[in-house]
Design a protein around this motif. Structure first.
Motif, PDB file in Angstrom:
ATOM      1  N   SER A 114       0.839  -1.192   0.000  1.00 34.79           N
ATOM      2  CA  SER A 114       0.000   0.000   0.000  1.00 34.79           C
ATOM      3  C   SER A 114       0.875   1.244   0.000  1.00 34.79           C
ATOM      4  O   SER A 114       1.558   1.519   0.990  1.00 34.79           O
ATOM      5  CB  SER A 114      -0.921  -0.005   1.221  1.00 34.79           C
ATOM      6  OG  SER A 114      -1.674   1.177   1.273  1.00 34.79           O
ATOM      7  N   ASP A 115       0.875   1.968  -1.095  1.00 33.86           N
ATOM      8  CA  ASP A 115       1.619   3.229  -1.207  1.00 33.86           C
ATOM      9  C   ASP A 115       3.079   3.098  -0.792  1.00 33.86           C
ATOM     10  O   ASP A 115       3.583   3.875   0.009  1.00 33.86           O
ATOM     11  CB  ASP A 115       0.936   4.334  -0.394  1.00 33.86           C
ATOM     12  CG  ASP A 115      -0.382   4.784  -1.003  1.00 33.86           C
ATOM     13  OD1 ASP A 115      -0.531   4.652  -2.237  1.00 33.86           O
ATOM     14  OD2 ASP A 115      -1.248   5.247  -0.253  1.00 33.86           O
ATOM     15  N   GLY A 116       3.760   2.110  -1.294  1.00 36.83           N
ATOM     16  CA  GLY A 116       5.176   1.953  -1.034  1.00 36.83           C
ATOM     17  C   GLY A 116       5.531   1.271   0.271  1.00 36.83           C
ATOM     18  O   GLY A 116       6.695   1.040   0.553  1.00 36.83           O
ATOM     19  N   SER A 117       4.547   0.960   1.106  1.00 42.13           N
ATOM     20  CA  SER A 117       4.811   0.236   2.347  1.00 42.13           C
ATOM     21  C   SER A 117       3.952  -1.029   2.350  1.00 42.13           C
ATOM     22  O   SER A 117       3.232  -1.297   1.401  1.00 42.13           O
ATOM     23  CB  SER A 117       4.500   1.111   3.561  1.00 42.13           C
ATOM     24  OG  SER A 117       3.122   1.378   3.625  1.00 42.13           O
ATOM     25  N   THR A 118       4.041  -1.782   3.420  1.00 41.26           N
ATOM     26  CA  THR A 118       3.218  -2.987   3.530  1.00 41.26           C
ATOM     27  C   THR A 118       2.445  -2.965   4.838  1.00 41.26           C
ATOM     28  O   THR A 118       2.896  -2.396   5.829  1.00 41.26           O
ATOM     29  CB  THR A 118       4.083  -4.268   3.472  1.00 41.26           C
ATOM     30  OG1 THR A 118       5.006  -4.260   4.546  1.00 41.26           O
ATOM     31  CG2 THR A 118       4.824  -4.376   2.148  1.00 41.26           C
ATOM     32  N   VAL A 119       1.272  -3.587   4.810  1.00 42.33           N
ATOM     33  CA  VAL A 119       0.419  -3.703   5.980  1.00 42.33           C
ATOM     34  C   VAL A 119       0.261  -5.194   6.284  1.00 42.33           C
ATOM     35  O   VAL A 119      -0.164  -5.956   5.414  1.00 42.33           O
ATOM     36  CB  VAL A 119      -0.967  -3.058   5.729  1.00 42.33           C
ATOM     37  CG1 VAL A 119      -1.879  -3.262   6.926  1.00 42.33           C
ATOM     38  CG2 VAL A 119      -0.827  -1.586   5.398  1.00 42.33           C
ATOM     39  N   PRO A 120       0.618  -5.625   7.500  1.00 40.69           N
ATOM     40  CA  PRO A 120       0.425  -7.043   7.854  1.00 40.69           C
ATOM     41  C   PRO A 120      -1.050  -7.426   7.795  1.00 40.69           C
ATOM     42  O   PRO A 120      -1.925  -6.645   8.165  1.00 40.69           O
ATOM     43  CB  PRO A 120       0.950  -7.135   9.289  1.00 40.69           C
ATOM     44  CG  PRO A 120       1.797  -5.926   9.480  1.00 40.69           C
ATOM     45  CD  PRO A 120       1.234  -4.872   8.582  1.00 40.69           C
ATOM     46  N   PHE A 121      -1.311  -8.643   7.331  1.00 31.07           N
ATOM     47  CA  PHE A 121      -2.678  -9.120   7.131  1.00 31.07           C
ATOM     48  C   PHE A 121      -2.709 -10.594   7.521  1.00 31.07           C
ATOM     49  O   PHE A 121      -1.995 -11.406   6.937  1.00 31.07           O
ATOM     50  CB  PHE A 121      -3.049  -8.942   5.650  1.00 31.07           C
ATOM     51  CG  PHE A 121      -4.471  -9.230   5.313  1.00 31.07           C
ATOM     52  CD1 PHE A 121      -5.457  -8.280   5.500  1.00 31.07           C
ATOM     53  CD2 PHE A 121      -4.840 -10.457   4.771  1.00 31.07           C
ATOM     54  CE1 PHE A 121      -6.776  -8.531   5.170  1.00 31.07           C
ATOM     55  CE2 PHE A 121      -6.154 -10.722   4.438  1.00 31.07           C
ATOM     56  CZ  PHE A 121      -7.122  -9.755   4.632  1.00 31.07           C
ATOM     57  N   SER A 122      -3.498 -10.943   8.534  1.00 29.26           N
ATOM     58  CA  SER A 122      -3.621 -12.330   8.993  1.00 29.26           C
ATOM     59  C   SER A 122      -5.088 -12.729   8.993  1.00 29.26           C
ATOM     60  O   SER A 122      -5.959 -11.908   9.290  1.00 29.26           O
ATOM     61  CB  SER A 122      -3.062 -12.482  10.405  1.00 29.26           C
ATOM     62  OG  SER A 122      -1.714 -12.113  10.451  1.00 29.26           O
ATOM     63  N   PHE A 123      -5.350 -14.007   8.720  1.00 27.87           N
ATOM     64  CA  PHE A 123      -6.730 -14.489   8.632  1.00 27.87           C
ATOM     65  C   PHE A 123      -6.747 -15.982   8.888  1.00 27.87           C
ATOM     66  O   PHE A 123      -5.704 -16.640   8.913  1.00 27.87           O
ATOM     67  CB  PHE A 123      -7.331 -14.165   7.263  1.00 27.87           C
ATOM     68  CG  PHE A 123      -6.576 -14.771   6.110  1.00 27.87           C
ATOM     69  CD1 PHE A 123      -6.967 -15.992   5.579  1.00 27.87           C
ATOM     70  CD2 PHE A 123      -5.475 -14.130   5.563  1.00 27.87           C
ATOM     71  CE1 PHE A 123      -6.268 -16.561   4.522  1.00 27.87           C
ATOM     72  CE2 PHE A 123      -4.774 -14.693   4.507  1.00 27.87           C
ATOM     73  CZ  PHE A 123      -5.163 -15.907   3.985  1.00 27.87           C
ATOM     74  N   SER A 124      -7.955 -16.536   9.056  1.00 31.69           N
ATOM     75  CA  SER A 124      -8.097 -17.980   9.265  1.00 31.69           C
ATOM     76  C   SER A 124      -9.038 -18.624   8.254  1.00 31.69           C
ATOM     77  O   SER A 124      -9.315 -19.812   8.356  1.00 31.69           O
ATOM     78  CB  SER A 124      -8.600 -18.270  10.683  1.00 31.69           C
ATOM     79  OG  SER A 124      -9.889 -17.722  10.855  1.00 31.69           O
ATOM     80  N   SER A 125      -9.507 -17.884   7.286  1.00 28.59           N
ATOM     81  CA  SER A 125     -10.497 -18.377   6.331  1.00 28.59           C
ATOM     82  C   SER A 125      -9.859 -19.256   5.251  1.00 28.59           C
ATOM     83  O   SER A 125      -8.989 -18.804   4.498  1.00 28.59           O
ATOM     84  CB  SER A 125     -11.213 -17.195   5.666  1.00 28.59           C
ATOM     85  OG  SER A 125     -12.003 -17.636   4.590  1.00 28.59           O
ATOM     86  N   ASP A 126     -10.332 -20.500   5.163  1.00 32.20           N
ATOM     87  CA  ASP A 126      -9.851 -21.387   4.107  1.00 32.20           C
ATOM     88  C   ASP A 126     -10.344 -20.927   2.733  1.00 32.20           C
ATOM     89  O   ASP A 126      -9.662 -21.118   1.731  1.00 32.20           O
ATOM     90  CB  ASP A 126     -10.296 -22.825   4.375  1.00 32.20           C
ATOM     91  CG  ASP A 126      -9.574 -23.431   5.572  1.00 32.20           C
ATOM     92  OD1 ASP A 126      -8.413 -23.036   5.835  1.00 32.20           O
ATOM     93  OD2 ASP A 126     -10.166 -24.285   6.253  1.00 32.20           O
ATOM     94  N   LYS A 127     -11.523 -20.299   2.689  1.00 33.53           N
ATOM     95  CA  LYS A 127     -12.036 -19.785   1.412  1.00 33.53           C
ATOM     96  C   LYS A 127     -11.178 -18.631   0.907  1.00 33.53           C
ATOM     97  O   LYS A 127     -10.916 -18.526  -0.283  1.00 33.53           O
ATOM     98  CB  LYS A 127     -13.489 -19.337   1.550  1.00 33.53           C
ATOM     99  CG  LYS A 127     -14.453 -20.488   1.705  1.00 33.53           C
ATOM    100  CD  LYS A 127     -15.871 -20.004   1.775  1.00 33.53           C
ATOM    101  CE  LYS A 127     -16.822 -21.166   1.989  1.00 33.53           C
ATOM    102  NZ  LYS A 127     -18.211 -20.723   2.111  1.00 33.53           N
ATOM    103  N   LEU A 128     -10.744 -17.777   1.811  1.00 33.48           N
ATOM    104  CA  LEU A 128      -9.854 -16.689   1.410  1.00 33.48           C
ATOM    105  C   LEU A 128      -8.520 -17.238   0.947  1.00 33.48           C
ATOM    106  O   LEU A 128      -7.968 -16.780  -0.065  1.00 33.48           O
ATOM    107  CB  LEU A 128      -9.674 -15.691   2.561  1.00 33.48           C
ATOM    108  CG  LEU A 128      -8.721 -14.519   2.328  1.00 33.48           C
ATOM    109  CD1 LEU A 128      -9.036 -13.777   1.044  1.00 33.48           C
ATOM    110  CD2 LEU A 128      -8.750 -13.585   3.505  1.00 33.48           C
TER     111      LEU A 128
END
Length: 138
Positions: A114-128
């Motif tokens: 995102s705009d030259g940086s990164t945002v951590p993203f964690s999830f538990s969805s098998d569909k995702l």
């Protein structure tokens, strides 16, 4: 002072809005700067995410994901609308996905550019996870 209890509702409402806005500043707003949209199309298959972390903020059962071939739509419940506009994140913005197992539960973590940086993203969805894999994200 019979009017004093009537102050509870507006004071609580203002406090709630402040808390929700502060939570959004922990990651969602960084994504919204680049990926905010007006609304999620009705054609997107949507599901509630039981575990989602954007930045350092947790959205357990409070966020919904919409899957399309182009990318991921993210929304929150209406009570969290302050600072949380709907997002559309193209699959190409996601980094590699790592799987984590603790006892009997699996979670997945990645990052979103995102705009030259990164945002951590964690999830538990098998569909995702399946949607990310189908889009070619490893």
């Amino acid at each position: 002072m019979p009017w004093l209890p009537l102050l509870f509702i507006p004071v609580f409402g203002a406090f709630w809005c402040l808390i929700v806005f502060m939570i959004s500043r922990m990651g969602w707003q960084r994504l919204a700067a680049q990926y905010a949209v007006e609304a999620v199309p009705a054609t997107a298959h949507r599901e509630t995410l039981t575990f989602l972390r954007v930045g350092v903020a947790n959205y357990k059962n409070a966020a919904r994901a919409g899957f399309t071939p182009q990318g991921l739509y993210l929304t929150t419940w209406k009570i969290f609308f302050i600072g949380h506009p709907p997002l559309f994140i193209p699959w190409s913005a996601f980094g590699p996905v790592q799987e984590h197992t603790f006892l009997w539960s699996k979670t997945y973590s990645t990052h979103i550019s995102s705009d030259g940086s990164t945002v951590p993203f964690s999830f538990s969805s098998d569909k995702l996870l399946a949607a990310l894999r189908a889009a070619g994200v490893q």
